[in-house]
Design a protein around this motif. Structure first.
Motif, PDB file in Angstrom:
ATOM      1  N   SER A   1      -8.271  -1.819  -6.872  1.00  0.00           N
ATOM      2  CA  SER A   1      -7.780  -2.737  -6.331  1.00  0.00           C
ATOM      3  C   SER A   1      -9.102  -3.374  -5.615  1.00  0.00           C
ATOM      4  O   SER A   1     -10.224  -3.026  -5.365  1.00  0.00           O
TER       5      SER A   1
ATOM      6  N   MET B   1      -2.751   1.186   2.955  1.00  0.00           N
ATOM      7  CA  MET B   1      -2.072   2.221   2.119  1.00  0.00           C
ATOM      8  C   MET B   1      -1.639   1.922   0.590  1.00  0.00           C
ATOM      9  O   MET B   1      -1.485   2.781  -0.156  1.00  0.00           O
ATOM     10  N   ALA B   2      -1.638   0.597   0.427  1.00  0.00           N
ATOM     11  CA  ALA B   2      -1.195   0.194  -0.952  1.00  0.00           C
ATOM     12  C   ALA B   2      -2.330  -0.125  -1.863  1.00  0.00           C
ATOM     13  O   ALA B   2      -2.245  -0.247  -3.133  1.00  0.00           O
ATOM     14  N   LEU B   3      -3.838   0.189  -1.239  1.00  0.00           N
ATOM     15  CA  LEU B   3      -5.030   0.184  -2.118  1.00  0.00           C
ATOM     16  C   LEU B   3      -4.733   1.244  -3.170  1.00  0.00           C
ATOM     17  O   LEU B   3      -4.328   2.470  -2.649  1.00  0.00           O
ATOM     18  N   LYS B   4      -5.306   1.135  -4.297  1.00  0.00           N
ATOM     19  CA  LYS B   4      -5.216   2.181  -5.421  1.00  0.00           C
ATOM     20  C   LYS B   4      -6.741   1.660  -6.102  1.00  0.00           C
ATOM     21  O   LYS B   4      -7.406   0.602  -5.884  1.00  0.00           O
ATOM     22  N   LYS B   5      -6.941   2.663  -7.099  1.00  0.00           N
ATOM     23  CA  LYS B   5      -8.187   2.633  -8.041  1.00  0.00           C
ATOM     24  C   LYS B   5      -8.076   1.107  -8.623  1.00  0.00           C
ATOM     25  O   LYS B   5      -7.004   0.920  -9.246  1.00  0.00           O
TER      26      LYS B   5
ATOM     27  N   GLN C   1      -0.966  -2.870   3.949  1.00  0.00           N
ATOM     28  CA  GLN C   1      -1.973  -3.374   2.933  1.00  0.00           C
ATOM     29  C   GLN C   1      -3.128  -2.028   2.528  1.00  0.00           C
ATOM     30  O   GLN C   1      -3.377  -1.828   1.413  1.00  0.00           O
TER      31      GLN C   1
END
Length: 123
Positions: free
Chosen positions: A76, A70-74, A68
């Motif tokens: 989030s 690693m799945a964070l992005k701008k 989870q």
């Protein structure tokens, strides 16, 4: 029979407690009577009061699996363990010393600060 090894956190807490006790001793010890003793006590106090410490205001924490994270992005959003209106923690060098509430800074409404509401170990 094996003995448990202290964790790095315990070692760090032990070192911090020892340092705090030493500082308390220096700050509160009575200077010996005689010429220059008041100046020496004042110099110690001034020296210690000039030591920089790291102050953090902790709004909250989150726990998540690495996948989870690693799945964070701008854009989030990370949900914290605190709700709006709950006190934040004031931490100095890794140790909670107080709690407070978020407030706007009077002389600059574009900035916020923390109003202390509780001091650890205080009344």
């Amino acid at each position: 029979m094996s003995t448990a090894e202290p964790t790095p956190q315990q070692d760090g807490d032990e070192e911090l407690n020892k340092a705090i006790e030493q500082l308390k001793d220096v700050l509160h010890e009575e200077a010996p009577r005689g010429t220059g003793s008041a100046e020496a006590g004042s110099a110690n106090h001034d020296l210690i009061m000039g030591i920089p410490v790291e102050v953090q205001i902790v709004l909250g924490t989150a726990e998540m699996p690495v996948s989870q994270l690693m799945a964070l992005k701008k854009g989030s959003t990370v949900s914290l363990n605190r709700r709006i209106g709950e006190p934040v923690e004031i931490v100095v060098n890794g140790r909670r010393i107080a709690r407070g509430e978020i407030t706007l800074v009077d002389d600059d409404p574009s900035r916020f600060g923390v109003k202390l509401t509780e001091i650890a170990g205080g009344e």
